[in-house]
Write a protein that holds these residues in place. Structure first.
Motif, mmCIF file in Angstrom:
data_model
loop_
_atom_site.group_PDB
_atom_site.id
_atom_site.type_symbol
_atom_site.label_atom_id
_atom_site.label_comp_id
_atom_site.label_asym_id
_atom_site.label_seq_id
_atom_site.Cartn_x
_atom_site.Cartn_y
_atom_site.Cartn_z
ATOM 1 N N LEU A 102 -6.775 -2.552 -2.063
ATOM 2 C CA LEU A 102 -5.583 -2.681 -1.233
ATOM 3 C C LEU A 102 -5.932 -2.380 0.218
ATOM 4 O O LEU A 102 -5.822 -3.221 1.088
ATOM 5 N N ARG A 148 0.814 -1.219 0.000
ATOM 6 C CA ARG A 148 0.000 0.000 0.000
ATOM 7 C C ARG A 148 0.846 1.268 0.000
ATOM 8 O O ARG A 148 0.375 2.325 -0.382
ATOM 9 N N ILE A 175 3.313 1.694 -8.568
ATOM 10 C CA ILE A 175 1.959 1.136 -8.498
ATOM 11 C C ILE A 175 1.683 0.042 -9.525
ATOM 12 O O ILE A 175 0.554 -0.396 -9.653
ATOM 13 N N TRP A 181 -0.353 -2.739 -8.245
ATOM 14 C CA TRP A 181 -1.759 -2.515 -7.922
ATOM 15 C C TRP A 181 -2.604 -2.953 -9.114
ATOM 16 O O TRP A 181 -2.324 -2.620 -10.255
#
Length: 76
Positions: free
Chosen positions: A50, A36, A41, A44
């Motif tokens: 998340l 996180r 990213i 992600w």
């Protein structure tokens, strides 16, 4: 908050967990939730939570989720 949204009814009973995925949750939680705060990213995944902290609905019934991550993140 850990990689899913929990929907409750008016009596605070669980209706559903949105985004429930045990394998994804394991990835998100490992290493003290470093994912996180990772500024890269690429890890992600769109549509996967998340660290969601807030959600709201619009008049059409869409859900918007705000996540507490390094850059901030909104998903719908």
């Amino acid at each position: 908050m850990s990689a899913r949204i929990t929907l409750l009814d008016k009596d605070d009973k669980v209706i559903a967990h949105l985004g429930e995925d045990p394998a994804w949750r394991e990835q998100v939680l490992k290493d003290g939730m470093k994912m996180r705060s990772d500024p890269t990213i690429e890890r992600w995944v769109a549509g996967k939570f998340l660290h969601p902290h807030d959600a709201c609905f619009d008049p059409a019934g869409n859900i918007y989720v705000a996540e507490w991550v390094h850059t901030g993140r909104l998903q719908s």
